[in-house]
Scaffold this motif. Structure first.
Motif, PDB file in Angstrom:
ATOM      1  N   THR A 120      52.213 -60.078  11.703  1.00 52.54           N
ATOM      2  CA  THR A 120      51.763 -61.058  12.674  1.00 52.54           C
ATOM      3  C   THR A 120      50.641 -61.928  12.140  1.00 52.54           C
ATOM      4  OG1 THR A 120      50.250 -59.490  13.667  1.00 52.54           O
ATOM      5  CG2 THR A 120      52.445 -59.658  14.647  1.00 52.54           C
ATOM      6  N   VAL A 121      50.020 -61.535  11.064  1.00 52.70           N
ATOM      7  CA  VAL A 121      48.993 -62.355  10.452  1.00 52.70           C
ATOM      8  C   VAL A 121      49.681 -63.233   9.419  1.00 52.70           C
ATOM      9  CG1 VAL A 121      46.894 -62.337   9.067  1.00 52.70           C
ATOM     10  CG2 VAL A 121      47.263 -60.574  10.779  1.00 52.70           C
ATOM     11  N   THR A 129      40.326 -52.383  16.740  1.00 55.59           N
ATOM     12  CA  THR A 129      41.355 -53.159  16.049  1.00 55.59           C
ATOM     13  C   THR A 129      41.120 -53.185  14.547  1.00 55.59           C
ATOM     14  OG1 THR A 129      40.214 -55.298  16.108  1.00 55.59           O
ATOM     15  CG2 THR A 129      41.559 -54.727  18.042  1.00 55.59           C
ATOM     16  N   GLN A 169      42.508 -55.957  11.570  1.00 55.85           N
ATOM     17  CA  GLN A 169      43.263 -57.173  11.268  1.00 55.85           C
ATOM     18  C   GLN A 169      43.003 -57.548   9.817  1.00 55.85           C
ATOM     19  OE1 GLN A 169      45.109 -58.967  13.640  1.00 55.85           O
ATOM     20  NE2 GLN A 169      44.627 -57.407  15.143  1.00 55.85           N
ATOM     21  N   SER A 227      48.064 -55.907  11.641  1.00 50.44           N
ATOM     22  CA  SER A 227      47.504 -56.185  12.959  1.00 50.44           C
ATOM     23  C   SER A 227      47.706 -54.910  13.768  1.00 50.44           C
ATOM     24  CB  SER A 227      48.221 -57.364  13.614  1.00 50.44           C
ATOM     25  OG  SER A 227      47.693 -57.602  14.894  1.00 50.44           O
TER      26      SER A 227
END
Length: 149
Positions: free
Chosen positions: A10-11, A115, A117, A126
């Motif tokens: 997703t990054v 989290t 990331q 992510s």
């Protein structure tokens, strides 16, 4: 009640490369010999703790950077121990969270989100986990150097 989400990819690649550059240039450590930098897949993360029910809407209370390759660094208070722990878990953040902690906590609903990331060994990451309250989070992370900040 805990919610753990692990999403890879997703990054965006550009964001991951920018993060890698931002984290590694901000650390003060020796650089590898010329040409050796290509031997290391980038591992640069932003770790956060915040309040809220999910990562997308949480209010971040604390955040650190962690770079693990070629050398541990970043603003994390114990980058060497955190990188070692993450390597031992083969980059599986969920393996570092105890889903059944042996700790008694109140049933107060005051959700806390952690989290990660960035990039781990060249792959976008992510990841997030939500705990019912601070007590549950602390119980689930008692052995974690990664989230001790």
């Amino acid at each position: 009640m805990r919610h753990i989400r692990n999403t890879f990819g997703t990054v965006g690649a550009a964001a991951a490369l920018a993060l890698t550059g931002a984290v590694s240039t901000g650390t003060a450590h020796a650089q590898p010999a010329a040409g050796a930098a290509g031997l290391y897949a980038p591992s640069a993360l932003v770790l956060t703790m915040g309040t809220g029910e999910e990562a997308a809407t949480a209010t971040v209370g604390r955040a650190v950077t962690l770079s693990c390759a070629p050398l541990p660094g970043g603003t994390h208070p114990s980058p060497g121990a955190a990188c070692k722990e993450l390597r031992a878990a083969h980059g599986e953040f969920s393996g570092l969270v105890d889903t059944s902690p042996q700790r008694s906590c109140t049933r107060e609903w005051d959700p806390v989100v952690i989290t990660a990331q960035g990039v781990w060994q060249g792959k976008p990451v992510s990841w997030s986990a939500t705990f019912g309250n601070v007590c549950e989070m602390e119980g689930g992370l008692t052995e974690s150097a990664l989230f001790s900040f």
